[in-house]
Motif scaffolding. Structure first.
Motif, short mmCIF file in Angstrom:
data_model
loop_
_atom_site.label_atom_id
_atom_site.label_comp_id
_atom_site.label_asym_id
_atom_site.label_seq_id
_atom_site.Cartn_x
_atom_site.Cartn_y
_atom_site.Cartn_z
N VAL A 138 27.51 20.17 -0.31
CA VAL A 138 28.06 19.41 -1.16
C VAL A 138 29.60 19.10 0.09
CG1 VAL A 138 29.28 19.82 -3.11
CG2 VAL A 138 27.42 20.26 -2.83
N LEU A 171 21.95 15.05 -11.48
CA LEU A 171 21.97 15.33 -9.75
C LEU A 171 20.74 16.10 -9.26
CD1 LEU A 171 23.28 15.40 -6.93
CD2 LEU A 171 24.82 16.90 -8.05
N ASN A 190 32.04 14.97 -3.35
CA ASN A 190 32.40 15.38 -4.12
C ASN A 190 33.80 14.67 -3.52
OD1 ASN A 190 34.02 17.84 -5.59
ND2 ASN A 190 33.00 16.20 -7.20
N THR A 195 31.80 12.05 -8.77
CA THR A 195 30.57 12.11 -7.40
C THR A 195 29.08 11.80 -7.15
OG1 THR A 195 30.52 14.29 -8.44
CG2 THR A 195 29.16 14.17 -7.23
N VAL A 235 25.87 15.95 -1.93
CA VAL A 235 26.01 15.50 -2.20
C VAL A 235 28.34 15.28 -2.09
CG1 VAL A 235 27.76 15.81 -4.62
CG2 VAL A 235 25.17 16.41 -4.24
N LEU A 249 25.94 10.77 -4.67
CA LEU A 249 24.54 11.46 -4.18
C LEU A 249 23.94 10.62 -2.96
CD1 LEU A 249 21.61 13.79 -2.92
CD2 LEU A 249 20.97 12.73 -4.96
#
Length: 189
Positions: free
Chosen positions: A103, A175, A76, A149, A74, A151
């Motif tokens: 992340v 998500l 961000n 954000t 992910v 993915l």
């Protein structure tokens, strides 16, 4: 016209204004999109942009898209100057603590000292934090604001995008299902 005739039409401008305001309000209400933050992205289903950026905590180290292949992540986008980033930070932290996926923080158009201070104050949920001081790499991602954000799957394909501060509902309903789809055999080509 007589005084009686003037009184009859005295409220006409107000009535016309009220009718126009009601029509405008109805148009706005009918055009509301519950998925307004799930803006379509031309990147969905396509390879993520290639990048190699410095790591916030190790400025002499570069981390690139090639090094992130092999497992989903992910990405961000955030900045210490961003009120929405502060709003979503607790939500993102809880998600990152589950350790379902890496992340990666993408610190955008920020001063290094400000970003470090912000993470020290609010906590660091990121596996790594990349920095794009000038914002040049963000252009390739189509980033126009923070937070955003993404993915990205193990092959480097962008599978999901969210614009704006994420909520627990966004993670639960957007998500997580996108992440689970990556783990379902045959779900992705």
């Amino acid at each position: 016209m007589s005084a009686t005739g003037n009184r009859k039409f005295r409220w006409l401008p107000l009535a016309v204004f009220g009718a126009i305001a009601a029509l405008l309000a109805a148009g706005v209400w009918m055009s509301r999109d519950p998925d307004r933050d799930a803006l379509p992205s031309p990147l969905i289903g396509r390879p993520a942009p290639q990048f190699e950026l410095p790591v916030l905590h190790e400025p002499d180290r570069l981390l690139g898209s090639e090094q992130l292949l092999g497992a989903p992540y992910v990405l961000n986008v955030w900045g210490s100057w961003c009120p929405g980033c502060r709003e979503e930070h607790g939500v993102l932290t809880r998600f990152a603590e589950a350790r379902r996926v890496r992340v990666i923080g993408y610190n955008w158009k920020d001063e290094r000292a400000d970003a470090l201070r912000w993470l020290e104050q609010f906590g660091n949920p990121y596996w790594a934090v990349l920095v794009d001081y000038e914002g040049h790499g963000a252009i390739e991602w189509g980033i126009y604001g923070a937070p955003e954000t993404f993915l990205v799957d193990a092959a480097g394909i962008v599978r999901w995008k969210h614009v704006g501060p994420m909520t627990d509902d966004d993670i639960r309903e957007g998500l997580v299902p996108a992440l689970e789809a990556l783990q379902t055999p045959g779900a992705r080509e």
